[in-house]
Scaffold this motif. Sequence first.
Motif, PDB file in Angstrom:
ATOM      1  N   ASP A  29       1.008  -0.911  -0.105  1.00  0.00           N
ATOM      2  CA  ASP A  29      -0.121   0.063  -0.276  1.00  0.00           C
ATOM      3  C   ASP A  29       0.740   1.128   0.119  1.00  0.00           C
ATOM      4  O   ASP A  29       0.365   2.068  -0.415  1.00  0.00           O
ATOM      5  N   ALA A  30       1.766   1.595   1.196  1.00  0.00           N
ATOM      6  CA  ALA A  30       2.752   2.457   0.660  1.00  0.00           C
ATOM      7  C   ALA A  30       3.395   2.841  -0.674  1.00  0.00           C
ATOM      8  O   ALA A  30       3.499   3.808  -0.712  1.00  0.00           O
ATOM      9  N   ILE A  31       3.722   1.775  -1.409  1.00  0.00           N
ATOM     10  CA  ILE A  31       4.397   2.020  -2.283  1.00  0.00           C
ATOM     11  C   ILE A  31       3.519   2.759  -3.515  1.00  0.00           C
ATOM     12  O   ILE A  31       3.694   3.205  -4.499  1.00  0.00           O
ATOM     13  N   ARG A  32       2.370   2.072  -3.397  1.00  0.00           N
ATOM     14  CA  ARG A  32       0.992   2.912  -4.510  1.00  0.00           C
ATOM     15  C   ARG A  32       1.053   3.697  -3.749  1.00  0.00           C
ATOM     16  O   ARG A  32       0.742   4.550  -4.430  1.00  0.00           O
ATOM     17  N   ASN A  33       0.620   4.489  -2.554  1.00  0.00           N
ATOM     18  CA  ASN A  33       0.035   5.508  -1.990  1.00  0.00           C
ATOM     19  C   ASN A  33       0.907   6.094  -1.417  1.00  0.00           C
ATOM     20  O   ASN A  33       1.774   6.019  -0.251  1.00  0.00           O
ATOM     21  N   ARG A 168     -13.133 -10.831  -1.574  1.00  0.00           N
ATOM     22  CA  ARG A 168     -12.027 -11.673  -1.920  1.00  0.00           C
ATOM     23  C   ARG A 168     -10.843 -11.139  -2.551  1.00  0.00           C
ATOM     24  O   ARG A 168     -11.127 -10.659  -3.644  1.00  0.00           O
ATOM     25  N   ILE A 169      -9.714 -11.275  -2.377  1.00  0.00           N
ATOM     26  CA  ILE A 169      -8.740 -10.682  -3.290  1.00  0.00           C
ATOM     27  C   ILE A 169      -7.153 -11.339  -3.810  1.00  0.00           C
ATOM     28  O   ILE A 169      -6.691 -11.669  -2.344  1.00  0.00           O
ATOM     29  N   VAL A 170      -6.733 -11.731  -4.746  1.00  0.00           N
ATOM     30  CA  VAL A 170      -5.655 -13.052  -4.527  1.00  0.00           C
ATOM     31  C   VAL A 170      -4.313 -11.435  -4.654  1.00  0.00           C
ATOM     32  O   VAL A 170      -4.586 -11.328  -6.524  1.00  0.00           O
ATOM     33  N   MET A 171      -3.299 -10.945  -4.392  1.00  0.00           N
ATOM     34  CA  MET A 171      -2.244 -10.221  -4.236  1.00  0.00           C
ATOM     35  C   MET A 171      -1.323 -10.691  -5.091  1.00  0.00           C
ATOM     36  O   MET A 171      -0.860 -11.631  -4.131  1.00  0.00           O
ATOM     37  N   TRP A 172      -0.570 -10.192  -6.347  1.00  0.00           N
ATOM     38  CA  TRP A 172       1.207 -11.220  -5.777  1.00  0.00           C
ATOM     39  C   TRP A 172       1.902  -9.777  -5.784  1.00  0.00           C
ATOM     40  O   TRP A 172       1.959  -8.665  -6.851  1.00  0.00           O
ATOM     41  N   VAL A 173       2.465  -9.998  -5.121  1.00  0.00           N
ATOM     42  CA  VAL A 173       3.815  -8.855  -4.949  1.00  0.00           C
ATOM     43  C   VAL A 173       5.045  -9.186  -4.739  1.00  0.00           C
ATOM     44  O   VAL A 173       5.581  -9.974  -4.676  1.00  0.00           O
ATOM     45  N   ASP A 174       6.012  -8.079  -5.821  1.00  0.00           N
ATOM     46  CA  ASP A 174       7.376  -8.624  -5.958  1.00  0.00           C
ATOM     47  C   ASP A 174       8.279  -8.450  -4.403  1.00  0.00           C
ATOM     48  O   ASP A 174       8.105  -7.912  -3.392  1.00  0.00           O
ATOM     49  N   GLN A 175       9.156 -10.425  -4.429  1.00  0.00           N
ATOM     50  CA  GLN A 175       9.644 -10.188  -3.064  1.00  0.00           C
ATOM     51  C   GLN A 175      10.178  -9.651  -3.047  1.00  0.00           C
ATOM     52  O   GLN A 175      10.839  -9.841  -1.481  1.00  0.00           O
ATOM     53  N   MET A 178       8.229  -5.143  -2.780  1.00  0.00           N
ATOM     54  CA  MET A 178       6.836  -5.430  -2.104  1.00  0.00           C
ATOM     55  C   MET A 178       5.572  -4.431  -3.321  1.00  0.00           C
ATOM     56  O   MET A 178       5.297  -3.732  -2.735  1.00  0.00           O
ATOM     57  N   ARG A 179       6.564  -4.015  -4.402  1.00  0.00           N
ATOM     58  CA  ARG A 179       5.816  -3.413  -5.352  1.00  0.00           C
ATOM     59  C   ARG A 179       4.535  -4.176  -5.893  1.00  0.00           C
ATOM     60  O   ARG A 179       4.851  -5.937  -5.647  1.00  0.00           O
ATOM     61  N   PRO A 180       3.699  -3.919  -5.692  1.00  0.00           N
ATOM     62  CA  PRO A 180       2.180  -5.023  -6.107  1.00  0.00           C
ATOM     63  C   PRO A 180       2.248  -5.267  -7.952  1.00  0.00           C
ATOM     64  O   PRO A 180       3.635  -4.153  -8.180  1.00  0.00           O
ATOM     65  N   ILE A 181       2.338  -6.113  -7.983  1.00  0.00           N
ATOM     66  CA  ILE A 181       2.295  -6.921  -9.509  1.00  0.00           C
ATOM     67  C   ILE A 181       1.112  -6.891 -10.104  1.00  0.00           C
ATOM     68  O   ILE A 181       0.892  -6.702 -11.444  1.00  0.00           O
ATOM     69  N   LYS A 182       0.209  -7.808  -9.469  1.00  0.00           N
ATOM     70  CA  LYS A 182      -0.858  -7.864  -9.908  1.00  0.00           C
ATOM     71  C   LYS A 182      -2.315  -7.913  -8.959  1.00  0.00           C
ATOM     72  O   LYS A 182      -1.613  -8.728  -7.740  1.00  0.00           O
ATOM     73  N   SER A 183      -3.625  -7.717  -9.322  1.00  0.00           N
ATOM     74  CA  SER A 183      -4.467  -8.771  -8.602  1.00  0.00           C
ATOM     75  C   SER A 183      -5.350  -8.807  -8.512  1.00  0.00           C
ATOM     76  O   SER A 183      -5.459  -8.387  -9.875  1.00  0.00           O
ATOM     77  N   ARG A 184      -5.960  -9.775  -8.046  1.00  0.00           N
ATOM     78  CA  ARG A 184      -7.269 -10.707  -9.084  1.00  0.00           C
ATOM     79  C   ARG A 184      -8.135 -10.674  -8.310  1.00  0.00           C
ATOM     80  O   ARG A 184      -8.192 -10.592  -6.891  1.00  0.00           O
ATOM     81  N   PHE A 185      -9.538 -10.348  -8.482  1.00  0.00           N
ATOM     82  CA  PHE A 185     -10.592  -9.654  -7.347  1.00  0.00           C
ATOM     83  C   PHE A 185     -11.763 -10.641  -7.824  1.00  0.00           C
ATOM     84  O   PHE A 185     -12.288 -10.914  -9.197  1.00  0.00           O
ATOM     85  N   TYR A 186     -12.876 -11.414  -6.433  1.00  0.00           N
ATOM     86  CA  TYR A 186     -13.864 -12.708  -6.529  1.00  0.00           C
ATOM     87  C   TYR A 186     -14.819 -11.417  -6.160  1.00  0.00           C
ATOM     88  O   TYR A 186     -14.858 -10.649  -4.474  1.00  0.00           O
ATOM     89  N   SER A 187     -15.893 -12.458  -6.597  1.00  0.00           N
ATOM     90  CA  SER A 187     -17.431 -12.249  -5.528  1.00  0.00           C
ATOM     91  C   SER A 187     -17.166 -13.112  -4.526  1.00  0.00           C
ATOM     92  O   SER A 187     -16.055 -14.015  -4.549  1.00  0.00           O
ATOM     93  N   TYR A 198      -0.209  -3.553 -12.436  1.00  0.00           N
ATOM     94  CA  TYR A 198       0.491  -3.014 -11.946  1.00  0.00           C
ATOM     95  C   TYR A 198       1.260  -2.152 -12.805  1.00  0.00           C
ATOM     96  O   TYR A 198       2.385  -2.920 -12.129  1.00  0.00           O
ATOM     97  N   ARG A 199       1.468  -1.679 -12.998  1.00  0.00           N
ATOM     98  CA  ARG A 199       3.222  -0.796 -14.461  1.00  0.00           C
ATOM     99  C   ARG A 199       3.180   0.701 -14.650  1.00  0.00           C
ATOM    100  O   ARG A 199       2.955   0.972 -13.966  1.00  0.00           O
ATOM    101  N   ARG A 200       4.637   0.193 -15.420  1.00  0.00           N
ATOM    102  CA  ARG A 200       5.319   1.604 -15.494  1.00  0.00           C
ATOM    103  C   ARG A 200       5.296   2.325 -14.112  1.00  0.00           C
ATOM    104  O   ARG A 200       4.909   3.448 -14.146  1.00  0.00           O
ATOM    105  N   TYR A 201       6.511   1.481 -13.587  1.00  0.00           N
ATOM    106  CA  TYR A 201       6.606   2.305 -12.380  1.00  0.00           C
ATOM    107  C   TYR A 201       7.640   3.777 -12.519  1.00  0.00           C
ATOM    108  O   TYR A 201       8.911   3.062 -13.442  1.00  0.00           O
TER     109      TYR A 201
END
Length: 253
Positions: A29-33, A168-175, A178-187, A198-201
């Motif tokens: 979160d701190a990297i995105r915001n 529910r969300i499944v999120m992948w962050v760079d090991q 800690m940069r977020p890589i992608k997320s999948r959102f579920y009902s 999440y791209r173009r840092y």
Amino acid sequence: MALALLAGLSVCSQLAMAATPQEILAASDAIRNPDFPFGLTNTLVEYRKGKETDASTLAIYSKADPKGGQFRSLVRYLAPARDANKLILFNGKDMWFFDPSSKASIRLSPQQRLLGQASNGDVVTVNFAKDYQAVSASEEDTQDGERQNRRSIKLELNAANDSASYHRIVMWVDQSSMRPIKSRFYSESGKLLKTAYYRRYQAVFGAERPTETVIIDGLEPDWVTIMRYSDWVKREVPETWLQRDYLPRFKPE
């Protein structure tokens, strides 16, 4: 040099895995915001089968609630011309749409689509760690938005309160970063709603932050929405801007 680099990566990996899943989520979160009030421009473009079908440009003003830490935001339409100066207010659990032509404010759901696969909740600034509980973390290789393999930490997130936009969300962050890589959102039924990359840092406010999010529909992979962030500025966001009663009096600077 190679040995030193490997050692450094090993230390980063050990530190990441020593942290709790919730701490890893908060770090992403701190990297995105930023951790202070700010403004930016969000340009959304929708594509169907590779062809542009719609676009909007939004000015967003955000600041964190000192009590809960979640961001509150005012969104103003800049384009297209038919929507100019319409507003969306996101304040805690409440989201309102205001049309200056009718002077009426209408309650919205964060899950409602704003453009393409971008929902109302997607365009405002969100700290996931405030609305979701990270219940597990595991190491996994995954592909990023450029189709490059990345060693990552996979986080399983469950909604922790009624303010959460998704069940529910499944999120992948760079090991290592800690940069977020992608997320999948579920009902709630387990249906995949969409995948976000999440791209173009770029360097923004002294940190490398994603300046583009690519959202792909869960059922129609050729239905894509791209959100591009620009014109970042540190600025005050007056408390009056974040009140529903003030929306008819709001004047853009």
